[in-house]
Scaffold this motif. Sequence first.
Motif, PDB file in Angstrom:
ATOM      1  N   TRP A   1      62.138  49.050  -1.082  1.00 18.22           N
ATOM      2  CA  TRP A   1      62.842  48.478  -2.228  1.00 18.22           C
ATOM      3  C   TRP A   1      64.131  49.243  -2.537  1.00 18.22           C
ATOM      4  CZ3 TRP A   1      61.623  43.877  -4.332  1.00 18.22           C
ATOM      5  CH2 TRP A   1      60.363  43.344  -4.014  1.00 18.22           C
ATOM      6  N   ASP A   2      64.209  50.489  -2.104  1.00 11.29           N
ATOM      7  CA  ASP A   2      65.413  51.277  -2.371  1.00 11.29           C
ATOM      8  C   ASP A   2      66.639  50.729  -1.652  1.00 11.29           C
ATOM      9  OD1 ASP A   2      64.024  52.991  -4.008  1.00 11.29           O
ATOM     10  OD2 ASP A   2      63.643  54.475  -2.429  1.00 11.29           O
ATOM     11  N   CYS A   3      66.420  49.937  -0.593  1.00 10.89           N
ATOM     12  CA  CYS A   3      67.566  49.411   0.143  1.00 10.89           C
ATOM     13  C   CYS A   3      68.393  48.447  -0.697  1.00 10.89           C
ATOM     14  CB  CYS A   3      67.117  48.743   1.441  1.00 10.89           C
ATOM     15  SG  CYS A   3      66.400  47.109   1.242  1.00 10.89           S
ATOM     16  N   LEU A   4      67.844  48.001  -1.825  1.00 18.55           N
ATOM     17  CA  LEU A   4      68.611  47.126  -2.706  1.00 18.55           C
ATOM     18  C   LEU A   4      69.803  47.852  -3.338  1.00 18.55           C
ATOM     19  CD1 LEU A   4      65.815  44.987  -4.379  1.00 18.55           C
ATOM     20  CD2 LEU A   4      67.738  44.156  -3.035  1.00 18.55           C
ATOM     21  N   ASN A   5      69.839  49.162  -3.218  1.00 14.15           N
ATOM     22  CA  ASN A   5      71.013  49.913  -3.673  1.00 14.15           C
ATOM     23  C   ASN A   5      72.181  49.804  -2.696  1.00 14.15           C
ATOM     24  OD1 ASN A   5      69.624  50.879  -5.976  1.00 14.15           O
ATOM     25  ND2 ASN A   5      68.667  52.497  -4.736  1.00 14.15           N
ATOM     26  N   GLN A   6      71.930  49.218  -1.526  1.00  9.43           N
ATOM     27  CA  GLN A   6      72.974  49.063  -0.522  1.00  9.43           C
ATOM     28  C   GLN A   6      73.618  47.685  -0.647  1.00  9.43           C
ATOM     29  OE1 GLN A   6      71.278  49.923   3.356  1.00  9.43           O
ATOM     30  NE2 GLN A   6      70.001  51.576   2.502  1.00  9.43           N
ATOM     31  N   SER A   7      74.930  47.617  -0.474  1.00 11.04           N
ATOM     32  CA  SER A   7      75.681  46.390  -0.743  1.00 11.04           C
ATOM     33  C   SER A   7      75.218  45.221   0.131  1.00 11.04           C
ATOM     34  CB  SER A   7      77.177  46.642  -0.547  1.00 11.04           C
ATOM     35  OG  SER A   7      77.440  47.082   0.781  1.00 11.04           O
ATOM     36  N   ARG A   8      74.898  45.483   1.392  1.00 12.68           N
ATOM     37  CA  ARG A   8      74.499  44.382   2.280  1.00 12.68           C
ATOM     38  C   ARG A   8      73.238  43.704   1.778  1.00 12.68           C
ATOM     39  NH1 ARG A   8      70.841  44.007   6.549  1.00 12.68           N
ATOM     40  NH2 ARG A   8      71.289  42.269   8.003  1.00 12.68           N
ATOM     41  N   HIS A   9      72.245  44.492   1.422  1.00 16.43           N
ATOM     42  CA  HIS A   9      70.978  43.918   0.964  1.00 16.43           C
ATOM     43  C   HIS A   9      71.144  43.255  -0.403  1.00 16.43           C
ATOM     44  CE1 HIS A   9      68.776  45.589   4.345  1.00 16.43           C
ATOM     45  NE2 HIS A   9      69.363  46.759   4.127  1.00 16.43           N
ATOM     46  N   GLN A  10      71.953  43.832  -1.263  1.00 18.11           N
ATOM     47  CA  GLN A  10      72.207  43.225  -2.567  1.00 18.11           C
ATOM     48  C   GLN A  10      72.926  41.893  -2.410  1.00 18.11           C
ATOM     49  OE1 GLN A  10      71.049  44.370  -5.479  1.00 18.11           O
ATOM     50  NE2 GLN A  10      71.865  42.552  -6.485  1.00 18.11           N
ATOM     51  N   ALA A  11      73.847  41.800  -1.445  1.00 18.11           N
ATOM     52  CA  ALA A  11      74.575  40.556  -1.217  1.00 18.11           C
ATOM     53  C   ALA A  11      73.632  39.439  -0.767  1.00 18.11           C
ATOM     54  CB  ALA A  11      75.677  40.772  -0.186  1.00 18.11           C
ATOM     55  N   TRP A  12      72.684  39.773   0.116  1.00 16.79           N
ATOM     56  CA  TRP A  12      71.709  38.770   0.520  1.00 16.79           C
ATOM     57  C   TRP A  12      70.868  38.314  -0.662  1.00 16.79           C
ATOM     58  CZ3 TRP A  12      71.479  35.654   4.439  1.00 16.79           C
ATOM     59  CH2 TRP A  12      72.027  36.008   5.660  1.00 16.79           C
ATOM     60  N   LEU A  13      70.436  39.230  -1.494  1.00 10.61           N
ATOM     61  CA  LEU A  13      69.644  38.867  -2.672  1.00 10.61           C
ATOM     62  C   LEU A  13      70.422  37.914  -3.567  1.00 10.61           C
ATOM     63  CD1 LEU A  13      67.183  39.190  -4.519  1.00 10.61           C
ATOM     64  CD2 LEU A  13      68.263  41.250  -5.461  1.00 10.61           C
ATOM     65  N   GLU A  14      71.678  38.202  -3.795  1.00  5.66           N
ATOM     66  CA  GLU A  14      72.492  37.345  -4.644  1.00  5.66           C
ATOM     67  C   GLU A  14      72.671  35.966  -4.028  1.00  5.66           C
ATOM     68  OE1 GLU A  14      76.018  39.635  -5.164  1.00  5.66           O
ATOM     69  OE2 GLU A  14      75.070  41.075  -6.550  1.00  5.66           O
ATOM     70  N   TYR A  15      72.745  35.900  -2.709  1.00  2.00           N
ATOM     71  CA  TYR A  15      72.881  34.604  -2.047  1.00  2.00           C
ATOM     72  C   TYR A  15      71.619  33.764  -2.258  1.00  2.00           C
ATOM     73  CZ  TYR A  15      73.830  31.155   1.600  1.00  2.00           C
ATOM     74  OH  TYR A  15      74.045  29.977   2.286  1.00  2.00           O
TER      75      TYR A  15
END
Length: 610
Positions: A499-513
Amino acid sequence: MRRSHDMPFGACLLPCGSVRFRLWAPAVRQVELILNRDDGQENILPMHSLADGWFQIETSPQQARSGTFYHYRLDGELDIPDPASRANPQDIHGPSQVVDAAAFVWQDANWQGRPWHEAVIYELHLGTFTSAGTFAAALQHLDYLVELGITAIELMPVADFPGARNWGYDGVLLFAPDHSYGTPDQLKTLVQAAHARGLMVFLDVVYNHFGPEGNYLHAYAPQFFNERHSTPWGAAIDFEGKHSSTVRSFFIHNALYWLEEYHFDGLRLDAVHAIVDNSRPDIVTELAGAVRAGPGSTRKVHLILENDANIASYLQQGTIAAQWNDDYHHALHLLLTGESDGYYSDYADQPTRHLARCLAEGFAFQGEPSAFRAGQLRGEPSRHLPLSAFINFTQSHDQIGNRAFGERIALLASEKPLQVALSLLLLAPSPPMLFMGEEFAAATPFQFFCNFQGELASRVTEGRRREFSGFRAFADPAALASIPDPNDLATFERCKLDWDCLNQSRHQAWLEYYQRLLALRRTQIVPHLPGLHGGAGFELMGETGLIVRWRLGDGAQLTLLANLGADPVEGPLRFDGAPFYLSQVDLPGFLAAGRMPPWCAAWFIKETQT
């Protein structure tokens, strides 16, 4: 509110404080109830032999109560847990525990479930969903799921399995939540907390086989099995023989137990194609009828099937909500990755057509021969069914975990094609399903893992590697040996979501998509779905272009134009309505010129005139 499902077997706390123990053991002469006393000694009580192989005893409140550990002794020799145990804290070979189901006070009396057309399903494995891997730990992510746009959680099986880790499909005590995840009350707390947030909770159940370790039924009730019919797991469960009424009752009560005592909103029945039953009605139909007449008569309860045979008749009876649509996954996976080994070979001839048919008619195989199955005809016509009866997905525990290394689709497909593919999944009328972590492109794999011991562990490890021995990538023995050992603790640990990977922009961008697409589904699609009927029209353009038009429940027209290939597609493009999703900002100009650029999708909706 207190909830308890009354069963004709197992340990049942009676209103007077006594406990009734009941076991079906037609192959033995004598059964004794062994109660573990507080002083460490055993209290041995002979059970009364009743008709038709039943044994029963009712104990006093001084002898047994909630929390008491017990087991059965067969013919003075073999000690077994209760097959209907509500809790087995010392694993599948240990004693069962008396549970007062009514002790849990529910606070969700007003929860009536949600209508099926609102379903957006999130499949998760409790042991790897969080670092702790428990019912209690899963609570912390419920708000996150709501914000994502999920409306239903689907738990992989929780029935007690051997050892401390397992996918769940090796369960042998089907009424006992595995203690590695927590207690029965902690599972109830998770369900209740989900309901408080508007989330449905479904449970995956396995009624086609028992696991390979800890299944004592052969010793005292071999009538549970029919040696004339084989399955991938051994003799089939006997749903049609002389003693099948008791066997059927066991599984039907299991379904009702989870729905009533744990207040689940539905069940996913694993691999019903592996159930052998020529009765009329067969066990699936009878079980669905019992659910509809029971908990389904007072609230919204949904049953889901996994059925590789694509039997559409189950879905038209009105008692089964939907089926996992493997056809959709296979066709889309081939388009995204180019992989055509194994069952993907059936879709290699016209993958775009197979996918378009899934979007418009449900199944891709509706009675056509399957080359992968040596020409066997597969499936039944499905165009007449509502598209709500087909659950589509790009990932599931099977399709990730059955790969040698458990890679997720985000590691196998390029970003833009995957984004286009996800718009098809999340905006089409059929209910979509996500597998935990896919919404942020989790890099952690989901591999096959278990916790067997001794010779069985060795056989499972060898069998796992043998499954891939025919693939070109594993022709080298060293490559074959590199496939992770399912019994190695490290295999399980590497599957836990980071779950910590959500601090990384790539993973956050996928979540937002994903959040964006699910928000569009909620506002643009779901309001038009009630009353949706079967069938839609589709057109193909070249090898990779498709147009699908749906007439939604209120008469609105939904149109998809997509190119699922690396080359542009040209031709006459007809579309009406307002666009609400475009994979690229300049797409309208291309479409107006009769051209679809590589890997693109455009969605339009035309409201009904009022």
